[in-house]
Write a protein that holds these residues in place. Structure first.
Motif: not given
Length: 176
Positions: A132-135, A162-172
């Motif tokens: 559940l990681e957005v990279k 929409i999916w509160p369990k995901i972790t978002v990683f920004h470009a940096g």
């Protein structure tokens, strides 16, 4: 989902995949325990055919898919043409093109092979998807222009809403 994959298979496209949010969203829905599928804005079908890279050909395939499966918000893209749109060197096949998608969790595709078995393509692996990681993919970390596109997508898509369990990683590399 199988009806959609079977409809795409009927086009008999070279190097085809149903990919991106269609697959990613189903995995995230399942990992969130959702009993109903979240709506998908489009069903991405990609293929690779260097003989005809016209956008009109893609539109013909979309119309055909609408006949086969009218409920689908189809989006068909020939990856042999997309390097022109994305101003990058030409791709060698659909899997390489997938590896250049903005997010690693979205760089995933499925199709039926000639034996009617599901095949999975995950050129960036499945770790980010199932964790559940957005990279950003490597391609979207290499330039400020691409990083800007990635960051814009994060805002527009609102995946954490929409999916509160995901972790978002920004470009940096910063998490949120």
């Amino acid at each position: 989902m199988m009806d959609i994959i079977k409809a795409a298979m009927k086009l008999d496209l070279p190097d085809w995949w149903v990919c991106a949010g269609f697959v990613r969203s189903k995995v995230w829905d399942t990992l969130h325990g959702y009993t109903n599928r979240t709506p998908v804005p489009d069903i991405d079908v990609i293929y690779f055919d260097s003989k005809d890279i016209s956008e009109e050909k893609e539109k013909q395939f979309e119309r055909r898919l609408l006949q086969l499966y009218p409920q689908g918000p189809w989006s068909v893209k020939n990856q042999a043409r997309m390097h022109v749109v994305n101003t990058v060197p030409p791709y060698i096949n659909s899997i390489e093109a997938m590896s250049k998608f903005p997010e690693s969790a979205t760089a995933i595709g499925v199709k039926l092979n000639e034996d009617d078995n599901l095949e999975l393509a995950a050129p960036c692996g499945i770790q980010d998807l199932v964790n559940l990681e957005v990279k950003p993919t490597a391609t979207f970390q290499t330039s400020s222009d691409r990083s800007t596109i990635y960051e814009k997508r994060l805002k527009e898509k609102n995946w954490q809403g929409i999916w509160p369990k995901i972790t978002v990683f920004h470009a940096g590399g910063v998490r949120s």
